[in-house]
Each structure stands twice: as structure tokens, then as C-alpha cells.
Design a protein around this motif. Structure first.
Motif, PDB file in Angstrom:
ATOM      1  N   GLY A 152       0.816  -1.209   0.000  1.00  0.00           N
ATOM      2  CA  GLY A 152       0.000   0.000   0.000  1.00  0.00           C
ATOM      3  C   GLY A 152       0.846   1.252   0.000  1.00  0.00           C
ATOM      4  N   ILE A 153       1.912   1.240   0.786  1.00  0.00           N
ATOM      5  CA  ILE A 153       2.817   2.393   0.810  1.00  0.00           C
ATOM      6  C   ILE A 153       3.460   2.578  -0.562  1.00  0.00           C
ATOM      7  CG2 ILE A 153       5.013   3.226   1.740  1.00  0.00           C
ATOM      8  CD1 ILE A 153       4.172   2.175   4.454  1.00  0.00           C
ATOM      9  N   LYS A 154       3.829   1.491  -1.215  1.00  0.00           N
ATOM     10  CA  LYS A 154       4.429   1.603  -2.552  1.00  0.00           C
ATOM     11  C   LYS A 154       3.462   2.285  -3.518  1.00  0.00           C
ATOM     12  CE  LYS A 154       5.977  -0.987  -6.554  1.00  0.00           C
ATOM     13  NZ  LYS A 154       6.134  -2.298  -7.202  1.00  0.00           N
ATOM     14  N   THR A 155       2.212   1.828  -3.515  1.00  0.00           N
ATOM     15  CA  THR A 155       1.211   2.423  -4.409  1.00  0.00           C
ATOM     16  C   THR A 155       1.054   3.914  -4.126  1.00  0.00           C
ATOM     17  OG1 THR A 155       0.019   0.331  -4.558  1.00  0.00           O
ATOM     18  CG2 THR A 155      -1.202   2.335  -5.123  1.00  0.00           C
ATOM     19  N   PHE A 156       1.054   4.273  -2.848  1.00  0.00           N
ATOM     20  CA  PHE A 156       0.848   5.671  -2.466  1.00  0.00           C
ATOM     21  C   PHE A 156       2.028   6.544  -2.876  1.00  0.00           C
ATOM     22  CE2 PHE A 156       1.001   9.119   0.734  1.00  0.00           C
ATOM     23  CZ  PHE A 156      -0.203   9.742   0.403  1.00  0.00           C
ATOM     24  N   VAL A 157       3.256   6.098  -2.617  1.00  0.00           N
ATOM     25  CA  VAL A 157       4.414   6.941  -2.949  1.00  0.00           C
ATOM     26  C   VAL A 157       4.585   7.048  -4.462  1.00  0.00           C
ATOM     27  CG1 VAL A 157       5.576   6.433  -0.778  1.00  0.00           C
ATOM     28  CG2 VAL A 157       6.105   5.051  -2.785  1.00  0.00           C
ATOM     29  N   GLU A 158       4.233   6.007  -5.200  1.00  0.00           N
ATOM     30  CA  GLU A 158       4.294   6.100  -6.666  1.00  0.00           C
ATOM     31  C   GLU A 158       3.316   7.144  -7.180  1.00  0.00           C
ATOM     32  OE1 GLU A 158       5.672   1.745  -8.385  1.00  0.00           O
ATOM     33  OE2 GLU A 158       3.562   2.035  -7.860  1.00  0.00           O
ATOM     34  N   ASN A 160       2.425   9.751  -5.742  1.00  0.00           N
ATOM     35  CA  ASN A 160       2.782  11.097  -5.304  1.00  0.00           C
ATOM     36  C   ASN A 160       4.184  11.513  -5.732  1.00  0.00           C
ATOM     37  OD1 ASN A 160       0.605  12.379  -3.395  1.00  0.00           O
ATOM     38  ND2 ASN A 160       0.608  10.179  -2.964  1.00  0.00           N
ATOM     39  N   GLY A 161       4.725  10.816  -6.720  1.00  0.00           N
ATOM     40  CA  GLY A 161       5.953  11.268  -7.348  1.00  0.00           C
ATOM     41  C   GLY A 161       7.188  11.206  -6.478  1.00  0.00           C
ATOM     42  N   CYS A 162       7.224  10.242  -5.545  1.00  0.00           N
ATOM     43  CA  CYS A 162       8.417  10.117  -4.704  1.00  0.00           C
ATOM     44  C   CYS A 162       9.582   9.585  -5.531  1.00  0.00           C
ATOM     45  CB  CYS A 162       8.131   9.193  -3.531  1.00  0.00           C
ATOM     46  SG  CYS A 162       7.030   9.932  -2.310  1.00  0.00           S
ATOM     47  N   PRO A 163      10.810   9.804  -5.076  1.00  0.00           N
ATOM     48  CA  PRO A 163      11.972   9.363  -5.847  1.00  0.00           C
ATOM     49  C   PRO A 163      11.944   7.863  -6.124  1.00  0.00           C
ATOM     50  CG  PRO A 163      12.645  10.827  -4.063  1.00  0.00           C
ATOM     51  CD  PRO A 163      11.196  10.528  -3.848  1.00  0.00           C
ATOM     52  N   GLN A 164      12.500   7.474  -7.261  1.00  0.00           N
ATOM     53  CA  GLN A 164      12.530   6.064  -7.658  1.00  0.00           C
ATOM     54  C   GLN A 164      13.238   5.212  -6.615  1.00  0.00           C
ATOM     55  OE1 GLN A 164      11.083   4.479 -10.246  1.00  0.00           O
ATOM     56  NE2 GLN A 164      11.855   2.588  -9.336  1.00  0.00           N
ATOM     57  N   LYS A 165      14.211   5.779  -5.931  1.00  0.00           N
ATOM     58  CA  LYS A 165      14.936   5.011  -4.912  1.00  0.00           C
ATOM     59  C   LYS A 165      13.993   4.527  -3.817  1.00  0.00           C
ATOM     60  CE  LYS A 165      18.796   5.193  -1.646  1.00  0.00           C
ATOM     61  NZ  LYS A 165      17.997   4.566  -0.575  1.00  0.00           N
ATOM     62  N   ILE A 166      13.002   5.346  -3.451  1.00  0.00           N
ATOM     63  CA  ILE A 166      12.050   4.941  -2.418  1.00  0.00           C
ATOM     64  C   ILE A 166      11.263   3.723  -2.890  1.00  0.00           C
ATOM     65  CG2 ILE A 166      10.028   5.633  -1.091  1.00  0.00           C
ATOM     66  CD1 ILE A 166      12.557   7.006  -0.192  1.00  0.00           C
ATOM     67  N   THR A 167      10.765   3.790  -4.112  1.00  0.00           N
ATOM     68  CA  THR A 167      10.024   2.658  -4.662  1.00  0.00           C
ATOM     69  C   THR A 167      10.902   1.414  -4.725  1.00  0.00           C
ATOM     70  OG1 THR A 167       8.696   4.176  -5.991  1.00  0.00           O
ATOM     71  CG2 THR A 167       8.672   1.860  -6.630  1.00  0.00           C
ATOM     72  N   SER A 168      12.154   1.593  -5.134  1.00  0.00           N
ATOM     73  CA  SER A 168      13.079   0.452  -5.220  1.00  0.00           C
ATOM     74  C   SER A 168      13.339  -0.144  -3.844  1.00  0.00           C
ATOM     75  CB  SER A 168      14.396   0.889  -5.864  1.00  0.00           C
ATOM     76  OG  SER A 168      14.193   1.354  -7.179  1.00  0.00           O
ATOM     77  N   ASP A 169      13.487   0.716  -2.840  1.00  0.00           N
ATOM     78  CA  ASP A 169      13.710   0.220  -1.477  1.00  0.00           C
ATOM     79  C   ASP A 169      12.499  -0.564  -0.971  1.00  0.00           C
ATOM     80  OD1 ASP A 169      16.202   1.342  -1.419  1.00  0.00           O
ATOM     81  OD2 ASP A 169      15.630   3.098  -0.244  1.00  0.00           O
ATOM     82  N   ILE A 170      11.296  -0.103  -1.307  1.00  0.00           N
ATOM     83  CA  ILE A 170      10.087  -0.821  -0.891  1.00  0.00           C
ATOM     84  C   ILE A 170       9.999  -2.157  -1.626  1.00  0.00           C
ATOM     85  CG2 ILE A 170       7.574  -0.771  -0.832  1.00  0.00           C
ATOM     86  CD1 ILE A 170       7.752   2.281  -0.594  1.00  0.00           C
ATOM     87  N   ASP A 171      10.304  -2.168  -2.913  1.00  0.00           N
ATOM     88  CA  ASP A 171      10.326  -3.421  -3.671  1.00  0.00           C
ATOM     89  C   ASP A 171      11.293  -4.414  -3.049  1.00  0.00           C
ATOM     90  OD1 ASP A 171       8.432  -2.735  -5.554  1.00  0.00           O
ATOM     91  OD2 ASP A 171       9.892  -1.960  -6.999  1.00  0.00           O
ATOM     92  N   ARG A 172      12.469  -3.909  -2.674  1.00  0.00           N
ATOM     93  CA  ARG A 172      13.480  -4.780  -2.075  1.00  0.00           C
ATOM     94  C   ARG A 172      12.974  -5.364  -0.753  1.00  0.00           C
ATOM     95  NH1 ARG A 172      17.040  -1.245  -1.939  1.00  0.00           N
ATOM     96  NH2 ARG A 172      17.699  -1.587  -4.087  1.00  0.00           N
ATOM     97  N   PHE A 173      12.316  -4.526   0.042  1.00  0.00           N
ATOM     98  CA  PHE A 173      11.754  -4.994   1.317  1.00  0.00           C
ATOM     99  C   PHE A 173      10.701  -6.075   1.066  1.00  0.00           C
ATOM    100  CE2 PHE A 173       8.520  -4.937   4.594  1.00  0.00           C
ATOM    101  CZ  PHE A 173       9.244  -4.934   5.773  1.00  0.00           C
TER     102      PHE A 173
END
Length: 581
Positions: A152-158, A160-173
């Protein structure tokens, strides 16, 4: 974990050069003093030149401050827009308390975030392009991340235009905690895009592919009528060829969701052919489902070897492809270089070698379950530079050097009887050969006979207890690494008597012919080579002036080598083995 915090912005900087004779107190940077003064003026509605309105909330402000902190306001006030001339600007679809918090941040650099307001503030800061607040919100969300909310956090940050690194870190988690994530309600209610992104990852941490298949089927069954159209696409990301034959037949073949869709049946048939026709497997296939995930390929053990011209080690390191990391493991009882290493029944055996003074006949066995090394029966002959292969539940030690001459004798170890016995001699004496096992037969490559470097290759057939000569290597070499990928046996590095080698060639069992592939990034004499999944790992060696602790990976799909994390210890003439997960 705290559910709220006050987050300071990056407002610290050089202090004013003014001096004071007053008692020392914490100094406030000059620029922050100015901002605080402007904030006080704003609070008293002094010198303000614009009012922001959100619902019933009105916020007097200064255009210059807003433009300095927000790209949105910069564009608004510096272009010929209607708002650039308005005294009151309406900010729609934003709660007044959220806008107030953001404008306070513009003047103070501080904002309070908690689990109740972080989503509103992130959405608003994305709209107003206040990037510092976006970053603070993302950092806050990352600290709240767990298996129940990561998707859910991944969907939300995507959104809202958060940096790609954040999405990548969530994917890794999510990949590292897939077992728990897949059991949660958030996964079962997640979008097909999120599920596809997760199950297609090479870095998914699972014990076996059954976990991935089960997760996909359970997701479909939450709403089968609506979701079954997604099954062919999702199933294409499940590595069905990596499932056992029994699981394919008993679980996958009997699943109605699979049987009802032709595309799914085609994927199942493809997986069955993979098992029925192993000689037709293509290790160079670019299709990901034909390659195991990193977490399922096993753990590599690098055992013993020579650290320097004067030092032989008993140390052992283990390598994880998923983490690209080496960690120290329990060391052997005896220091060994020029040893052979094999795996029987999930245990690592260190065979023969040299301790720097003596050629060794002793053999040690490491049991990961107890984390201890123990001696087993010694060989009948001392052997350094010995080649080892596991054949039919037994381990064979071929050739080597006994301190007087190179050997053509071969011994076979029966772990049930703890006994070594002799089998047929090779036709050629050789030390430092490479050894591999394919389709129930033992192959021995190259080496040195005490006079010259060899290109001769022999194959042992246990059914007739006889060695047969097969096509020779393209280049004579000893101190080589050998490993099997598919129906090809790769030979890497070594020494041809003139130079240390980076070249790599393979024997295609189907054609009985040799071919060359891309050379390693470094010449490696005394290299160790093994297969992890459908890739090769070359470990250590000596390149001439230096003993190596580096490792590199060969990808047959791209026919290229890439550097991996280096070992903690330099190792030449070591042994490597892989214990499957």
C-alpha cells in the motif's frame, strides 16, 4: 516504533561572523534568525503581500518565501498568470490545516509528521512541489514499513511522485519478506500490477518456487471471475520449470484454474518438456522462467587455499548470490591448499591437498547442521593438486601429486561405509586437473604430468569401470576451474606453461565439440569455478603478481562476466562447492 516525530528541515549553515560579550548560549545561524523574524512578521500580518485560502483557513504569506520553497509557487508568481496579481489565492482540494503546516515549514524548516497526517502532507507537498517535505514524508513512511503495509505504501508513494529510490527500497523490502507479505490481506487485495511486479523479480526471497505459485493462485482465488484473466500473465512470471515433476503433476496439472485456460496449459506443458528433455535445455534462453531465482540456487563454499606466497589457510567463506555477500564460516581442522572439494548428502568434504610441508591424504567433512568439521577415512594415497567429483552417491578423487610423481590413480569414497577403494586408473598421469560430472560419468580435463601441461580429456564410465579419451581442450592448461551448465562443461583459467590464463572454453556434450566464450575479466591460475543456478562463479586464483580475493560471474545469456563482491581472504588453489537450498 514511534508513530510521530518532529522533523527538522535542512536549515543549518554558516554562523554569523558577529561576536558577542554576553554569556555563551547556543548560537542560531544568521539565516535562520532572518527566517524566524520573517515568520514573526507573518504571524502579525506585517509586510505580507499574499493570502492563501484553503476552505475556511486563510494564511497570510510572502510571495518571495513561497517561491523560494515551492516550484509550484515559483511558476505561479514569476509568470503572467492570473494568480500572480491576486491578493488572495484559493488552494482547492487541500485541507486548511495541511496547507498551514506546509507554509509553516517554509518559514521554520520544521514539520510534525505522524501516521495520521503523513499521507495528507505527502499528497499536498507533491502538489505544491515542496520537495524537502516530500523527502521527509518518504523517510517517515520507510520507518513505518512492515509486511502488512509495504504494498500500500508503494502504491501511495508512486502516485505522489516520490523518488525512484524509495520505490526500489520498498520493492526490495517486499521481495526479502515475500513469504509474510504473500500471507497478508494487503497482498490478496493488491492490484495485478503490484503482484506482477513482485512475482517477476529475480531477487524474490523464497525457499522454493512452490511459494510463488501458491501466492499467485491464492490471489486469483480471492476473486476468480474478475481476476482469472490475469492468470496467464502472472503464471508466465512463475518459474514453472523450476518446480519438481511431482509438484507439477499433483498440484499444477490438477488445478482447475490452470486447466481452464489454454495459455496456462501451454506454460505447464513447457515446464514438463523442461524435465522430460533435459538435453534440450538452453542455458542461454533470455526467458526468465527458465532460470532459478537467486534465493534458490544454493550457498557457495570457498574452502582453504593459499593466501600469499607464505600463507596457507584453513578458513572457509560462504557466498550468497541474493545478497552478493561473503561471510566467514567455520574453518577446517587442517590448513589446505591444492585440495579437492565435493558435496555428499548436503555435507562439504575437503579432500587431500597440501599444508605447505606435506602432501595430505586426510579428508574432512563439514556438516552445516552441526557447524563442525570432522575427519573421515583418509585416502590410500597422499594427493595435492587432486580433482574431485561426486558420482552416483560416492566421491571420486582423481590424480594429483604424492610428493614424488604425478598420479593416474583414482579412489572412490563410500560415505555409508566410510571407506575408500580404487577404481580404474586414468590413461594419463596428471596433477591440478579439472573434474566434472555429467549424466553419471566423470570427466577429467588437462592438468600437468610433471613434464608438460596437458590438453587431454578423459571420461570415466562407472558401468564398465573404464576411462575413454574424448576431444582435447583447445589449449593445454593446469590449475583450472571446471563446472557444468546445462549440457555444457566449462573450463576456465589456469596456466598453459607460458602464462596465466583468462580464457574460457566449453565442451558441448551434444556435439562433442569445444567452443570458446568470453574471457574472464582477470587471468586466474589456480581458480575455483562452480555453477550457481544457470550462471558460473569464478573465485580467487593468482594472476601473476597477486593472489586474488576477487570473484566474478559469467552470464551465458549475455556471454559476459561481471565482478562480484570480493572475498575477505585471498585464495589460490582453493576448493569450491555448492550446497543446494
Amino acid at each position: 516504533m514511534a508513530d510521530h516525530m518532529s522533523v527538522p528541515g535542512d536549515l543549518d549553515g554558516p554562523c554569523s561572523t558577529l561576536t558577542t560579550t554576553q554569556p555563551e548560549s547556543p548560537k542560531i545561524p544568521f539565516h535562520k534568525k532572518i527566517l524566524l523574524k520573517v515568520h514573526q512578521l507573518r504571524s502579525n500580518r506585517r509586510l505580507c503581500d499574499v493570502v492563501l485560502r484553503a476552505g475556511d483557513t486563510e494564511i497570510p504569506s510572502h510571495r518571495s518565501i513561497l517561491a523560494a520553497v515551492s516550484s509550484y509557487f515559483t511558476a505561479m508568481f514569476t509568470h503572467e498568470l492570473m494568480e500572480s496579481r491576486q491578493e488572495v489565492i484559493e488552494i482547492k482540494d487541500m485541507p486548511g490545516h495541511v496547507l498551514s503546516s506546509l507554509i509553516d515549514f517554509a518559514y521554520t524548516g520544521d514539520i510534525e509528521l505522524n501516521v495520521d497526517n503523513v499521507q495528507e502532507i505527502l499528497s499536498a507537498s507533491s502538489l505544491l512541489q515542496i520537495h524537502e517535505v516530500q523527502d521527509l514524508c518518504c523517510s517517515f513512511l520507510m520507518k513505518q514499513l512492515d509486511v502488512s503495509n509495504c504494498l500500500g505504501i508503494k502504491t501511495f508513494v508512486e502516485a505522489n511522485g516520490c523518488p525512484q529510490k524509495i520505490t526500489s527500497d520498498i520493492d526490495r523490502f517486499a521481495c526479502r519478506h515475500f513469504q509474510q507479505v504473500a500471507m497478508g490481506t494487503e497482498f490478496l487485495s493488491s492490484s495485478s500490477e503490484n503482484v506482477s511486479s513482485l512475482v517477476s523479480s529475480l531477487d524474490l526471497k523464497v525457499s522454493n518456487e512452490e511459494e510463488v505459485y501458491t501466492a499467485v493462485i491464492e490471489w486469483i482465488k480471492q476473486d476468480p471471475e474478475e481476476r482469472k484473466t490475469h492468470l496467464p500473465s502472472l503464471l508466465s512470471h512463475v518459474r514453472l520449470p523450476m518446480l519438481s515433476v511431482s509438484y507439477l503433476m499433483e498440484k499444477v496439472d490438477t488445478e482447475p484454474l490452470i486447466r481452464d485456460q489454454p495459455e496456462c496449459r501451454d506454460l505447464l506443458d513447457e515446464a514438463k518438456r523442461h524435465h522430460l528433455l533435459p538435453h534440450q535445455r538452453d542455458i542461454r534462453s533470455p526467458i526468465p522462467r527458465f532460470h532459478p531465482r537467486k534465493s534458490t540456487v544454493g550457498i557457495l563454499y570457498a574452502v582453504g587455499g593459499k593466501e600469499s606466497s607464505e600463507s596457507i589457510t584453513r578458513s572457509v567463506e560462504i557466498y550468497s548470490l541474493l545478497d552478493d555477500s561473503w561471510t566467514e564460516a567455520t574453518g577446517m581442522i587442517v590448513r589446505r591448499q591444492q585440495l579437492g572439494v565435493g558435496v555428499l548428502d548436503g555435507k562439504v568434504y575437503a579432500v587431500g591437498g597440501s599444508d605447505g610441508s606435506l602432501r595430505l591424504s586426510s579428508v574432512e567433512c563439514f556438516d552445516p547442521a552441526t557447524n563442525f568439521w570432522s575427519f573421515v577415512a583418509p585416502m590410500g594415497t597422499c594427493r595435492s593438486g587432486v580433482g574431485v567429483g561426486v558420482l552416483g552417491g560416492a566421491m571420486c578423487a582423481a590424480g594429483g601429486y604424492d610428493g614424488r610423481s604425478c598420479l593416474n590413480t583414482v579412489e572412490r569414497f563410500d560415505p555409508d561405509k566410510n571407506l575408500w577403494s580404487n577404481i580404474a586408473h586414468m590413461s594419463t598421469r596428471r596433477s591440478f586437473p579439472g573434474v566434472a560430472v555429467y549424466d553419471g560419468q566423470l570427466y577429467v580435463f588437462g592438468g600437468n604430468d610433471g613434464t608438460s601441461f596437458l590438453s587431454i580429456v578423459e571420461r570415466y564410465d562407472p558401468h564398465i569401470n573404464r576411462w575413454l579419451t574424448i576431444p582435447s581442450l583447445n589449449k593445454p592448461r593446469a590449475g583450472i576451474g571446471v563446472a557444468v551448465l546445462g549440457s555444457q562443461i566449462f573450463v576456465a583459467g589456469g596456466n598453459d606453461g607460458t602464462s596465466r590464463l583468462d580464457s574460457v572454453e566449453f565442451l558441448d556434450i551434444r556435439t562433442n565439440a569445444w567452443q570458446t566464450v568470453a574471457p574472464m575479466r582477470s587471468a586466474r591460475d589456480g581458480v575455483s569455478l562452480c555453477a550457481l543456478g544457470n550462471q558460473l562463479i569464478a573465485v580467487g586464483g593468482i594472476n601473476g603478481p597477486s593472489y586474488l580475493r576477487s570473484a566474478e560471474l559469467y552470464d551465458p545469456v549475455s556471454n559476459s562476466w561481471e565482478d562480484l563482491k570480493s572475498m575477505q581472504t585471498c585464495r589460490a588453489a582453493a576448493g569450491v562447492a555448492v550446497i543446494k537450498c
